[in-house]
Design a protein around this motif. Structure first.
Motif, PDB file in Angstrom:
ATOM      1  N   ALA A 126       0.862  -1.179   0.000  1.00  0.00           N
ATOM      2  CA  ALA A 126       0.000   0.000   0.000  1.00  0.00           C
ATOM      3  C   ALA A 126       0.897   1.227   0.000  1.00  0.00           C
ATOM      4  CB  ALA A 126      -0.916   0.008   1.214  1.00  0.00           C
ATOM      5  N   VAL A 127       0.602   2.165  -0.887  1.00  0.00           N
ATOM      6  CA  VAL A 127       1.396   3.382  -1.048  1.00  0.00           C
ATOM      7  C   VAL A 127       0.502   4.582  -0.768  1.00  0.00           C
ATOM      8  CG1 VAL A 127       2.751   4.768  -2.675  1.00  0.00           C
ATOM      9  CG2 VAL A 127       2.869   2.264  -2.754  1.00  0.00           C
ATOM     10  N   ARG A 128       1.083   5.585  -0.118  1.00  0.00           N
ATOM     11  CA  ARG A 128       0.335   6.808   0.164  1.00  0.00           C
ATOM     12  C   ARG A 128       1.033   7.990  -0.501  1.00  0.00           C
ATOM     13  NH1 ARG A 128      -1.773   6.805   6.034  1.00  0.00           N
ATOM     14  NH2 ARG A 128      -2.905   5.079   5.072  1.00  0.00           N
ATOM     15  N   ALA A 129       0.247   8.872  -1.092  1.00  0.00           N
ATOM     16  CA  ALA A 129       0.781  10.015  -1.832  1.00  0.00           C
ATOM     17  C   ALA A 129       1.025  11.198  -0.912  1.00  0.00           C
ATOM     18  CB  ALA A 129      -0.184  10.415  -2.942  1.00  0.00           C
ATOM     19  N   ALA A 130       2.099  11.957  -1.202  1.00  0.00           N
ATOM     20  CA  ALA A 130       2.369  13.178  -0.448  1.00  0.00           C
ATOM     21  C   ALA A 130       1.328  14.240  -0.749  1.00  0.00           C
ATOM     22  CB  ALA A 130       3.769  13.690  -0.780  1.00  0.00           C
ATOM     23  N   GLN A 131       0.823  14.242  -1.971  1.00  0.00           N
ATOM     24  CA  GLN A 131      -0.202  15.207  -2.377  1.00  0.00           C
ATOM     25  C   GLN A 131      -1.276  14.475  -3.168  1.00  0.00           C
ATOM     26  OE1 GLN A 131       1.202  18.304  -4.983  1.00  0.00           O
ATOM     27  NE2 GLN A 131      -0.865  18.954  -5.555  1.00  0.00           N
ATOM     28  N   LEU A 132      -2.511  14.671  -2.782  1.00  0.00           N
ATOM     29  CA  LEU A 132      -3.617  14.027  -3.483  1.00  0.00           C
ATOM     30  C   LEU A 132      -4.173  14.955  -4.557  1.00  0.00           C
ATOM     31  CD1 LEU A 132      -5.546  12.424  -0.484  1.00  0.00           C
ATOM     32  CD2 LEU A 132      -4.031  11.278  -2.111  1.00  0.00           C
ATOM     33  N   PRO A 133      -4.749  14.403  -5.614  1.00  0.00           N
ATOM     34  CA  PRO A 133      -5.399  15.251  -6.624  1.00  0.00           C
ATOM     35  C   PRO A 133      -6.621  15.939  -6.038  1.00  0.00           C
ATOM     36  CG  PRO A 133      -5.851  12.938  -7.043  1.00  0.00           C
ATOM     37  CD  PRO A 133      -4.837  12.972  -5.948  1.00  0.00           C
ATOM     38  N   GLU A 134      -7.061  17.011  -6.676  1.00  0.00           N
ATOM     39  CA  GLU A 134      -8.225  17.747  -6.174  1.00  0.00           C
ATOM     40  C   GLU A 134      -9.461  16.856  -6.115  1.00  0.00           C
ATOM     41  OE1 GLU A 134      -9.000  21.337  -8.232  1.00  0.00           O
ATOM     42  OE2 GLU A 134      -7.031  22.214  -7.829  1.00  0.00           O
ATOM     43  N   VAL A 135      -9.615  16.013  -7.106  1.00  0.00           N
ATOM     44  CA  VAL A 135     -10.743  15.076  -7.123  1.00  0.00           C
ATOM     45  C   VAL A 135     -10.178  13.664  -7.034  1.00  0.00           C
ATOM     46  CG1 VAL A 135     -12.736  14.220  -8.391  1.00  0.00           C
ATOM     47  CG2 VAL A 135     -12.126  16.653  -8.518  1.00  0.00           C
ATOM     48  N   LEU A 136     -10.429  13.018  -5.915  1.00  0.00           N
ATOM     49  CA  LEU A 136      -9.936  11.660  -5.688  1.00  0.00           C
ATOM     50  C   LEU A 136     -11.086  10.678  -5.890  1.00  0.00           C
ATOM     51  CD1 LEU A 136      -7.389  10.084  -4.696  1.00  0.00           C
ATOM     52  CD2 LEU A 136      -8.434  10.135  -2.422  1.00  0.00           C
ATOM     53  N   VAL A 137     -10.857   9.678  -6.725  1.00  0.00           N
ATOM     54  CA  VAL A 137     -11.924   8.724  -7.050  1.00  0.00           C
ATOM     55  C   VAL A 137     -11.461   7.309  -6.688  1.00  0.00           C
ATOM     56  CG1 VAL A 137     -13.478   7.847  -8.830  1.00  0.00           C
ATOM     57  CG2 VAL A 137     -12.628  10.198  -8.965  1.00  0.00           C
ATOM     58  N   PRO A 138     -11.813   6.823  -5.501  1.00  0.00           N
ATOM     59  CA  PRO A 138     -11.455   5.442  -5.163  1.00  0.00           C
ATOM     60  C   PRO A 138     -12.215   4.460  -6.047  1.00  0.00           C
ATOM     61  CG  PRO A 138     -12.130   6.691  -3.216  1.00  0.00           C
ATOM     62  CD  PRO A 138     -12.529   7.491  -4.406  1.00  0.00           C
ATOM     63  N   ALA A 139     -11.558   3.376  -6.395  1.00  0.00           N
ATOM     64  CA  ALA A 139     -12.205   2.343  -7.197  1.00  0.00           C
ATOM     65  C   ALA A 139     -13.242   1.601  -6.371  1.00  0.00           C
ATOM     66  CB  ALA A 139     -11.157   1.367  -7.725  1.00  0.00           C
TER      67      ALA A 139
END
Length: 243
Positions: free
Chosen positions: A119-132
């Protein structure tokens, strides 16, 4: 009465009804209607539209300046990304690219070596995050449609299609001492760069995480046998409950 009948006869004589359509006219009308109709989208195109916003390109650099490519998929509202452990293992830097073009560094937050899952976590998320949306691998049957979306050879967002070929397969990657168990076998094309990407059912639900291929020639090209870790197993790396 005779006058009325005579009037009707003259009316029909002077103003005859419409002529029946010829076969050619009927065929031309049908062809015109079919040409102007919008066909329903295919299952594969719907699946792609559903999963594309959740897809992640993973690029890595290791101490010997060796670069690597892989795929990942966003599975939680917090932005947790599932991928294959061998994609990110030993990497000094991990760069993530989201579907909207957002590029940021990532860090491994959980590992399942026995399943080749991270599992990887991003330092910065996109403005619109769409989980599958996650599906149930237990509902799959041999012969069901199977779709793989990822980044083979760095070709972002590529899709391949096939069928579920089997269950409970074992696979020992050349770079690992572990044998992976309980895998889903598929014949949708899988190539270097697809590892860590989602295996999808016909509803666009993630049912597995792509982990590797079998090739008796020892070349990294697909010959029709690929494997994925069931999502109910892989999801544990992101803290998701098994089901």
């Amino acid at each position: 009465m005779l006058t009325v009948l005579l009037a009707l006869w003259l009316y029909n004589l002077l103003l005859p009804g419409p002529r029946p359509l010829t076969t050619q006219q009927v065929n031309e009308a049908i062809a015109s209607a079919m040409a102007s109709a919008t066909p329903a989208p295919s299952y594969s195109s719907i699946v792609y539209q559903i999963i594309h916003p959740s897809l992640v390109l993973i690029e890595t650099e290791r101490p010997n300046n060796e670069g690597g490519l892989g795929s990942g998929v966003v599975v939680t509202a917090e932005g947790d990304i599932l991928t294959s452990l061998h994609v990110v293992a030993g990497a000094e830097t991990i760069t993530l690219t989201f579907a909207d073009g957002t590029r940021t560094e990532g860090v491994v937050v959980a590992e399942q070596p026995e399943n080749d899952i991270a599992a990887v976590r991003a330092a910065q998320l996109p403005e619109v995050l769409v989980p599958a949306t996650l599906g149930n691998p237990g509902a799959l049957r041999v012969g069901d449609e199977a779709f793989v979306v990822g980044n083979p050879f760095g070709l972002y967002g590529s899709m391949s299609a096939g069928v579920i070929s089997g269950f409970e397969r074992s696979f020992k990657p050349e770079t690992s001492e572990r044998t992976l168990e309980g895998l889903i076998q598929v014949d949708a094309a899988i190539n270097p760069g697809n590892s860590g990407g989602p295996l999808l059912n016909r509803y666009g639900q993630v049912v597995g995480i792509v982990t590797g291929i079998v090739n008796p020639t020892e070349q990294e090209v697909f010959i029709g046998i690929g494997f994925a870790v069931p999502i109910n197993v892989a999801g544990g790396a992101a803290g998701l409950p098994s089901y």
